[in-house]
Enzyme design. Sequence first.
Site, PDB file in Angstrom:
ATOM      1  CB  ALA A 149     -80.214 113.530  30.105  1.00 15.23           C
ATOM      2  CB  THR A 150     -84.393 117.469  29.785  1.00 16.19           C
ATOM      3  OG1 THR A 150     -83.582 118.556  30.212  1.00 16.19           O
ATOM      4  CG2 THR A 150     -84.854 116.658  30.972  1.00 16.19           C
ATOM      5  CE1 TYR A 165     -71.964 128.781  28.387  1.00 15.07           C
ATOM      6  CE2 TYR A 165     -70.782 129.593  26.457  1.00 15.07           C
ATOM      7  CZ  TYR A 165     -71.420 128.565  27.134  1.00 15.07           C
ATOM      8  OH  TYR A 165     -71.495 127.307  26.574  1.00 15.07           O
ATOM      9  CG  PHE A 215     -76.532 127.445  24.235  1.00 18.92           C
ATOM     10  CD1 PHE A 215     -75.880 127.128  25.421  1.00 18.92           C
ATOM     11  CD2 PHE A 215     -76.084 128.547  23.512  1.00 18.92           C
ATOM     12  CE1 PHE A 215     -74.809 127.894  25.872  1.00 18.92           C
ATOM     13  CE2 PHE A 215     -75.013 129.313  23.954  1.00 18.92           C
ATOM     14  CZ  PHE A 215     -74.375 128.977  25.135  1.00 18.92           C
TER      15      PHE A 215
HETATM   16  P1  NDP Z   1     -79.843 123.003  26.071  1.00 21.53           P
HETATM   17  O1  NDP Z   1     -80.409 124.218  26.681  1.00 21.53           O
HETATM   18  O2  NDP Z   1     -80.550 122.400  24.915  1.00 21.53           O
HETATM   19  O3  NDP Z   1     -79.645 121.877  27.185  1.00 21.53           O
HETATM   20  C1  NDP Z   1     -79.133 122.188  28.459  1.00 21.53           C
HETATM   21  C2  NDP Z   1     -79.381 121.040  29.398  1.00 21.53           C
HETATM   22  O4  NDP Z   1     -78.810 121.366  30.666  1.00 21.53           O
HETATM   23  C3  NDP Z   1     -80.861 120.774  29.619  1.00 21.53           C
HETATM   24  O5  NDP Z   1     -81.093 119.392  29.601  1.00 21.53           O
HETATM   25  C4  NDP Z   1     -81.135 121.338  31.013  1.00 21.53           C
HETATM   26  O6  NDP Z   1     -82.127 120.545  31.638  1.00 21.53           O
HETATM   27  C5  NDP Z   1     -79.770 121.119  31.676  1.00 21.53           C
HETATM   28  N1  NDP Z   1     -79.559 121.986  32.818  1.00 21.53           N
HETATM   29  C6  NDP Z   1     -79.497 123.347  32.856  1.00 21.53           C
HETATM   30  N2  NDP Z   1     -79.330 123.781  34.105  1.00 21.53           N
HETATM   31  C7  NDP Z   1     -79.285 122.664  34.901  1.00 21.53           C
HETATM   32  C8  NDP Z   1     -79.149 122.460  36.283  1.00 21.53           C
HETATM   33  N3  NDP Z   1     -79.023 123.480  37.141  1.00 21.53           N
HETATM   34  N4  NDP Z   1     -79.149 121.193  36.750  1.00 21.53           N
HETATM   35  C9  NDP Z   1     -79.279 120.159  35.907  1.00 21.53           C
HETATM   36  N5  NDP Z   1     -79.419 120.284  34.579  1.00 21.53           N
HETATM   37  C10 NDP Z   1     -79.433 121.531  34.082  1.00 21.53           C
HETATM   38  O7  NDP Z   1     -78.347 123.393  25.665  1.00 21.53           O
HETATM   39  P2  NDP Z   1     -77.151 122.529  25.034  1.00 21.53           P
HETATM   40  O8  NDP Z   1     -77.547 121.129  24.830  1.00 21.53           O
HETATM   41  O9  NDP Z   1     -76.651 123.297  23.887  1.00 21.53           O
HETATM   42  O10 NDP Z   1     -76.087 122.657  26.203  1.00 21.53           O
HETATM   43  C11 NDP Z   1     -75.456 121.546  26.813  1.00 21.53           C
HETATM   44  C12 NDP Z   1     -74.036 121.917  27.148  1.00 21.53           C
HETATM   45  O11 NDP Z   1     -73.335 122.210  25.966  1.00 21.53           O
HETATM   46  C13 NDP Z   1     -73.880 123.149  28.053  1.00 21.53           C
HETATM   47  O12 NDP Z   1     -72.881 122.878  28.999  1.00 21.53           O
HETATM   48  C14 NDP Z   1     -73.433 124.230  27.079  1.00 21.53           C
HETATM   49  O13 NDP Z   1     -72.677 125.216  27.737  1.00 21.53           O
HETATM   50  C15 NDP Z   1     -72.605 123.412  26.128  1.00 21.53           C
HETATM   51  N6  NDP Z   1     -72.358 123.984  24.821  1.00 21.53           N
HETATM   52  C16 NDP Z   1     -73.403 124.352  23.994  1.00 21.53           C
HETATM   53  C17 NDP Z   1     -73.139 124.892  22.758  1.00 21.53           C
HETATM   54  C18 NDP Z   1     -74.215 125.382  21.843  1.00 21.53           C
HETATM   55  O14 NDP Z   1     -73.919 126.167  20.911  1.00 21.53           O
HETATM   56  N7  NDP Z   1     -75.457 124.957  22.007  1.00 21.53           N
HETATM   57  C19 NDP Z   1     -71.755 125.026  22.259  1.00 21.53           C
HETATM   58  C20 NDP Z   1     -70.756 124.630  23.214  1.00 21.53           C
HETATM   59  C21 NDP Z   1     -71.066 124.101  24.421  1.00 21.53           C
HETATM   60  P3  NDP Z   1     -83.243 121.066  32.653  1.00 21.53           P
HETATM   61  O15 NDP Z   1     -83.649 122.425  32.193  1.00 21.53           O
HETATM   62  O16 NDP Z   1     -84.322 120.037  32.526  1.00 21.53           O
HETATM   63  O17 NDP Z   1     -82.578 121.044  33.983  1.00 21.53           O
HETATM   64  C1  8X3 Z   2     -71.699 127.815  23.180  1.00 18.29           C
HETATM   65  C2  8X3 Z   2     -71.037 128.380  21.987  1.00 18.29           C
HETATM   66  O1  8X3 Z   2     -70.202 130.513  20.882  1.00 18.29           O
HETATM   67  O2  8X3 Z   2     -72.384 130.573  21.929  1.00 18.29           O
HETATM   68  O3  8X3 Z   2     -70.767 127.427  24.135  1.00 18.29           O
HETATM   69  O4  8X3 Z   2     -70.406 130.527  23.273  1.00 18.29           O
HETATM   70  S1  8X3 Z   2     -71.010 130.070  22.039  1.00 18.29           S
END
Ligand code: NDP
Ligand code: 8X3
Length: 256
Positions: free
Chosen positions: A14-15, A157, A194
């Site tokens: 959630a961060t 991934y 991400f």
């Molecule tokens: P961010 O990097 O902005 O956020 C990721 C979040 O996951 C952070 O809050 C981080 O918090 C947390 N996190 C990572 N590792 C851990 C861990 N071991 N334990 C607890 N929390 C963890 O990325 P997104 O918001 O983009 O990603 C969120 C989700 O969406 C992921 O599952 C990603 O695969 C998915 N996703 C993202 C896409 C994109 O293009 N951005 C597209 C499709 C899916 P902290 O570091 O504080 O632990």
């Molecule tokens: C995140 C989207 O296309 O970078 O899941 O894999 S992509």
Amino acid sequence: METIKNKVVFITGATSGIGKACAESFASEGAKLILTARRENLLNDIKNELTTKYNTDVLSLALDVRNRNEVQKVVASLPDQWKNIDILINNAGLAKGMNKIYEDDIDNWEDMIDTNIKGLLYVTRAIVPGMVERESGHIINIGSTAGHEAYPKGHVYCATKHAVNAITKGLRMDVVDKNIRVSTVDPGAVETNFSIVRFSGDKEKAKNVYKGLTPLTGADVADAVLFCATRPPHANIAEIILMPTQQASAMVFHRT
Ligand code: NDP
Ligand code: 8X3
């Protein structure tokens, strides 16, 4: 439409990005939030911000989803008023690296598998029994278009997100007789942290991923998650796939 006011919503990751945006959209609808991630300071800032802005209850708990014992302990020791989790948003996840499989760093694979698959499973295993007992609940997983197709240098991934897709389907079958809904929200390119995480802090490289595009935002994805959570009780959104208008599949983009 079902209201989520006063529902207890547990969000992992959630961060930042999508998880943070979900926290904001669910808070704006009056849900009570359990916010988790590893970075405790950020969690506390978000808690203070949402509590002030929306006057809703927020509990923030440091949690690394890779740590099986910690996951069990955190869920088992929730205060009474937070124990009955109505909605679980399994969002924590990451990509690390983008290299050919025969040249890649195996530590990155461990991290992705431990977080995206095993972490999601640990949290699910800890929270779903309470939902089963109460015959009520909703699990919303954040999958990805990478859970539907592989792309070059995306092997592990993509494999983790294919696994999330399979876990979502299997879980839905396992709780079909328990009045529990299971959804997956699967985005394409969303500009969050991400890609910065994927490229080990290289912001220039990360920016290039979204060059010439209007990517999705965390808020766009949170809208879809909120949509799943607010359907009437008899309706389960099994899957939402959302992409930028300029994206047609994992590798097909119209960049201007
Ligand atoms: P961010 O990097 O902005 O956020 C990721 C979040 O996951 C952070 O809050 C981080 O918090 C947390 N996190 C990572 N590792 C851990 C861990 N071991 N334990 C607890 N929390 C963890 O990325 P997104 O918001 O983009 O990603 C969120 C989700 O969406 C992921 O599952 C990603 O695969 C998915 N996703 C993202 C896409 C994109 O293009 N951005 C597209 C499709 C899916 P902290 O570091 O504080 O632990
Ligand atoms: C995140 C989207 O296309 O970078 O899941 O894999 S992509």
